[in-house]
Scaffold this motif. Structure first.
Motif, PDB file in Angstrom:
ATOM      1  N   GLY A  63       0.847  -1.182   0.000  1.00 26.81           N
ATOM      2  CA  GLY A  63       0.000   0.000   0.000  1.00 26.81           C
ATOM      3  C   GLY A  63       0.880   1.228   0.000  1.00 26.81           C
ATOM      4  N   TYR A  64       0.253   2.403  -0.063  1.00 28.18           N
ATOM      5  CA  TYR A  64       1.073   3.612  -0.111  1.00 28.18           C
ATOM      6  C   TYR A  64       0.302   4.814   0.412  1.00 28.18           C
ATOM      7  CZ  TYR A  64      -1.497   4.585  -4.477  1.00 28.18           C
ATOM      8  OH  TYR A  64      -2.469   4.811  -5.422  1.00 28.18           O
ATOM      9  N   ALA A  65       1.057   5.824   0.803  1.00 24.91           N
ATOM     10  CA  ALA A  65       0.502   7.116   1.204  1.00 24.91           C
ATOM     11  C   ALA A  65       1.048   8.187   0.289  1.00 24.91           C
ATOM     12  CB  ALA A  65       0.877   7.435   2.651  1.00 24.91           C
ATOM     13  N   VAL A  66       0.204   9.189   0.029  1.00 25.08           N
ATOM     14  CA  VAL A  66       0.640  10.415  -0.636  1.00 25.08           C
ATOM     15  C   VAL A  66       0.605  11.496   0.434  1.00 25.08           C
ATOM     16  CG1 VAL A  66       0.302  11.960  -2.578  1.00 25.08           C
ATOM     17  CG2 VAL A  66      -0.533   9.605  -2.716  1.00 25.08           C
ATOM     18  N   ALA A  67       1.758  12.066   0.733  1.00 23.91           N
ATOM     19  CA  ALA A  67       1.873  13.019   1.837  1.00 23.91           C
ATOM     20  C   ALA A  67       2.889  14.089   1.480  1.00 23.91           C
ATOM     21  CB  ALA A  67       2.292  12.294   3.120  1.00 23.91           C
ATOM     22  N   ARG A  68       2.852  15.185   2.217  1.00 20.52           N
ATOM     23  CA  ARG A  68       3.868  16.208   2.028  1.00 20.52           C
ATOM     24  C   ARG A  68       5.250  15.582   2.251  1.00 20.52           C
ATOM     25  NH1 ARG A  68       0.216  18.157  -0.037  1.00 20.52           N
ATOM     26  NH2 ARG A  68      -0.651  20.262   0.134  1.00 20.52           N
ATOM     27  N   PRO A  69       6.267  16.063   1.532  1.00 15.08           N
ATOM     28  CA  PRO A  69       7.577  15.400   1.578  1.00 15.08           C
ATOM     29  C   PRO A  69       8.128  15.143   2.977  1.00 15.08           C
ATOM     30  CG  PRO A  69       7.545  16.984  -0.210  1.00 15.08           C
ATOM     31  CD  PRO A  69       6.245  17.162   0.530  1.00 15.08           C
ATOM     32  N   ALA A  70       7.983  16.098   3.885  1.00 10.28           N
ATOM     33  CA  ALA A  70       8.530  15.890   5.234  1.00 10.28           C
ATOM     34  C   ALA A  70       7.817  14.745   5.938  1.00 10.28           C
ATOM     35  CB  ALA A  70       8.415  17.176   6.057  1.00 10.28           C
ATOM     36  N   LEU A  71       6.488  14.672   5.796  1.00 11.84           N
ATOM     37  CA  LEU A  71       5.743  13.581   6.413  1.00 11.84           C
ATOM     38  C   LEU A  71       6.064  12.263   5.733  1.00 11.84           C
ATOM     39  CD1 LEU A  71       3.676  12.402   8.329  1.00 11.84           C
ATOM     40  CD2 LEU A  71       1.871  13.133   6.758  1.00 11.84           C
ATOM     41  N   ALA A  72       6.096  12.254   4.395  1.00 14.37           N
ATOM     42  CA  ALA A  72       6.409  11.021   3.672  1.00 14.37           C
ATOM     43  C   ALA A  72       7.782  10.493   4.079  1.00 14.37           C
ATOM     44  CB  ALA A  72       6.354  11.257   2.167  1.00 14.37           C
ATOM     45  N   ASP A  73       8.732  11.395   4.288  1.00 14.97           N
ATOM     46  CA  ASP A  73      10.057  10.979   4.751  1.00 14.97           C
ATOM     47  C   ASP A  73       9.956  10.352   6.136  1.00 14.97           C
ATOM     48  OD1 ASP A  73      13.083  11.038   4.625  1.00 14.97           O
ATOM     49  OD2 ASP A  73      12.744  12.295   6.384  1.00 14.97           O
ATOM     50  N   GLY A  74       9.143  10.940   7.004  1.00 14.45           N
ATOM     51  CA  GLY A  74       8.949  10.371   8.328  1.00 14.45           C
ATOM     52  C   GLY A  74       8.324   8.992   8.274  1.00 14.45           C
ATOM     53  N   LEU A  75       7.393   8.794   7.336  1.00 18.22           N
ATOM     54  CA  LEU A  75       6.761   7.478   7.195  1.00 18.22           C
ATOM     55  C   LEU A  75       7.777   6.444   6.731  1.00 18.22           C
ATOM     56  CD1 LEU A  75       3.304   8.377   5.590  1.00 18.22           C
ATOM     57  CD2 LEU A  75       4.037   8.447   7.976  1.00 18.22           C
ATOM     58  N   ARG A  76       8.635   6.836   5.820  1.00 16.55           N
ATOM     59  CA  ARG A  76       9.668   5.891   5.368  1.00 16.55           C
ATOM     60  C   ARG A  76      10.623   5.555   6.507  1.00 16.55           C
ATOM     61  NH1 ARG A  76       9.057   9.212   0.723  1.00 16.55           N
ATOM     62  NH2 ARG A  76      10.835  10.538   1.277  1.00 16.55           N
ATOM     63  N   ARG A  77      10.881   6.510   7.390  1.00 16.47           N
ATOM     64  CA  ARG A  77      11.774   6.268   8.525  1.00 16.47           C
ATOM     65  C   ARG A  77      11.152   5.316   9.544  1.00 16.47           C
ATOM     66  NH1 ARG A  77      15.881  10.342   9.331  1.00 16.47           N
ATOM     67  NH2 ARG A  77      15.848  11.876   7.643  1.00 16.47           N
ATOM     68  N   THR A  78       9.825   5.378   9.713  1.00 12.00           N
ATOM     69  CA  THR A  78       9.170   4.535  10.720  1.00 12.00           C
ATOM     70  C   THR A  78       8.806   3.158  10.187  1.00 12.00           C
ATOM     71  OG1 THR A  78       7.009   5.489  10.153  1.00 12.00           O
ATOM     72  CG2 THR A  78       8.221   6.518  11.964  1.00 12.00           C
ATOM     73  N   GLY A  79       8.945   2.941   8.887  1.00  9.96           N
ATOM     74  CA  GLY A  79       8.616   1.646   8.321  1.00  9.96           C
ATOM     75  C   GLY A  79       9.651   0.581   8.665  1.00  9.96           C
ATOM     76  N   ILE A  80       9.200  -0.666   8.746  1.00  8.36           N
ATOM     77  CA  ILE A  80      10.119  -1.784   8.960  1.00  8.36           C
ATOM     78  C   ILE A  80      10.988  -1.955   7.717  1.00  8.36           C
ATOM     79  CG2 ILE A  80      10.255  -4.289   9.308  1.00  8.36           C
ATOM     80  CD1 ILE A  80       7.565  -4.085  10.744  1.00  8.36           C
ATOM     81  N   PRO A  81      12.306  -2.061   7.867  1.00 14.03           N
ATOM     82  CA  PRO A  81      13.162  -2.233   6.695  1.00 14.03           C
ATOM     83  C   PRO A  81      12.751  -3.442   5.850  1.00 14.03           C
ATOM     84  CG  PRO A  81      14.486  -1.729   8.633  1.00 14.03           C
ATOM     85  CD  PRO A  81      13.082  -1.959   9.110  1.00 14.03           C
ATOM     86  N   PHE A  82      12.724  -3.255   4.551  1.00 14.47           N
ATOM     87  CA  PHE A  82      12.416  -4.316   3.581  1.00 14.47           C
ATOM     88  C   PHE A  82      11.011  -4.902   3.763  1.00 14.47           C
ATOM     89  CE2 PHE A  82      17.045  -4.607   4.520  1.00 14.47           C
ATOM     90  CZ  PHE A  82      17.526  -4.127   3.306  1.00 14.47           C
ATOM     91  N   ALA A  83      10.085  -4.109   4.297  1.00 12.28           N
ATOM     92  CA  ALA A  83       8.746  -4.637   4.588  1.00 12.28           C
ATOM     93  C   ALA A  83       7.960  -4.962   3.330  1.00 12.28           C
ATOM     94  CB  ALA A  83       7.961  -3.644   5.449  1.00 12.28           C
ATOM     95  N   VAL A  84       8.227  -4.252   2.241  1.00 16.47           N
ATOM     96  CA  VAL A  84       7.528  -4.521   0.972  1.00 16.47           C
ATOM     97  C   VAL A  84       8.461  -5.360   0.102  1.00 16.47           C
ATOM     98  CG1 VAL A  84       6.390  -3.532  -1.038  1.00 16.47           C
ATOM     99  CG2 VAL A  84       6.269  -2.354   1.169  1.00 16.47           C
TER     100      VAL A  84
END
Length: 368
Positions: A240-261
């Motif tokens: 799945g995916y989110a469309v978010a402002r760049p700062a938030l999207a960067d934060g989401l990538r940081r909180t994701g489990i590595p290699f989750a997809v």
């Protein structure tokens, strides 16, 4: 040998679950079919087989499962961005939209913060919020099964960090109109993130369906959440995916489990975007079935809202809910019951849906 459960009970020094975890309700997935004769309509899956072009890509990628996937999912993010008219730094991916939502809550909520959402809605919402130590604020749906946006606006406090709007809503199927959303957003503080959970948006046909990307561009506190699990038929691959402002999207990538997809999921999602025309043909067939099933149920005496998703919803108290679930199960049809609220029936092919209609053709068999 003493069981670990018994040890936990007898030994106060044994590792203990966090209170927030110990008190969590278990997520209840739809019951699985036990034979080829069973109609599995309890989970909102696509009842079509995977698209042939996607299967070919998965077969090829299967030869590479000894390798880690691209952790940044860069190519997939680029393709999603091109598909939506976004930029790659506005896209964050995760293991299904529910995985991305967990990243959102993790990124924004501290202990004691609040997340407002409709209820009944997707049952994972309060679970994810509780795991973060935050407080879930469920706002009852209106009598017509729609979001009560006025009540949701009133529920926002200085502790509110996120509002989740599920449109079309799971499990009722009712969507939020563009005008309703505009009025709601006008009163939401800029510091509160509004998440548009559009897991079923491909099935939405009403003329005033939300243009999520236009709303995203107009409001700095809006995030759009989508998935490949439903209309694209990739429920088993979790992307799945989110469309978010760049700062938030960067934060989401940081909180994701590595290699989750996984690499399989990334390549299958890209292939699915290449086959979007075929997906839309399948969606059109589901929409036609939805109209036919809804009309037939209403003719039989059932009251149900206009669903914009790939399922229909029957409001029912616990007595009627149990009777519906059990009677359909006796006919080898599995549906999803929600305690205190009703029954959700996923749509399938015409023959399978006819089996449902045969059971429900006489409303008098199911007294309130």
């Amino acid at each position: 040998m003493t069981s670990s459960v018994l040890v936990d009970r007898l030994d106060p020094a044994a590792p203990a679950l966090r209170a927030a975890v110990a008190g969590l309700p278990a997520y209840l997935a739809g019951r699985r079919s036990v034979s080829e004769l069973t109609a599995a309509l309890a989970s909102n899956e696509s009842h079509y087989p995977p698209l042939p072009s996607v299967v070919d890509v998965v077969r090829e990628q299967a030869l590479r499962i000894n390798r880690y996937p691209d952790m940044g999912a860069v190519e997939l993010r680029e393709r999603i961005a091109a598909h939506l008219g976004a930029t790659v730094d506005e896209i964050a991916v995760g293991p299904g939209s529910v995985g991305v939502l967990q990243q959102i809550v993790t990124a924004l909520c501290d202990a004691g913060d609040e997340v407002v959402h409709a209820w009944r809605s997707f049952e994972a919402y309060p679970i994810l919020v509780s795991l973060a130590g935050a407080r879930s604020v469920g706002v009852p749906l209106r009598a017509d099964e729609s979001h009560d946006l006025d009540a949701m606006a009133a529920a926002i406090t200085d502790r509110t960090r996120v509002v989740v709007l599920c449109s079309p809503n799971n499990p009722t199927g009712v969507s939020i109109s563009a005008g309703e959303l505009d009025r709601f957003l006008a009163g939401v503080p800029a510091s509160v993130l509004v998440v548009l959970d559009e897991a079923y948006v491909e099935y939405a046909t009403r003329p005033d369906t939300i243009d999520a990307m236009a709303v995203f561009r107009a409001h700095g506190n809006v995030c759009v959440l989508r998935t490949f699990s439903k209309a694209y038929g990739l429920a088993g691959l979790r992307v799945g995916y989110a469309v978010a402002r760049p700062a938030l999207a960067d934060g989401l990538r940081r909180t994701g489990i590595p290699f989750a997809v996984s690499g399989l999921a990334q390549r299958a999602a890209i292939a699915s975007l290449d086959a979007v025309g075929e997906m839309r043909d399948r969606v059109a067939a589901v929409v036609a079935e939805r109209r036919r099933v809804t009309d037939a149920l209403r003719s039989a005496g059932w009251q149900l809202p206009d669903s914009e998703a790939n399922f229909v919803w029957l409001r029912a108290d616990d007595t009627l809910r149990a009777r519906l679930v059990d009677t359909l199960a006796d006919a080898d049809i599995l549906v999803r019951g929600y305690a205190g609220d009703g029954v959700r029936i996923s749509l399938a092919d015409r023959a399978t849906d006819d089996r449902v209609l045969a059971v429900l053709s006489d409303r008098g068999r199911f007294p309130d």
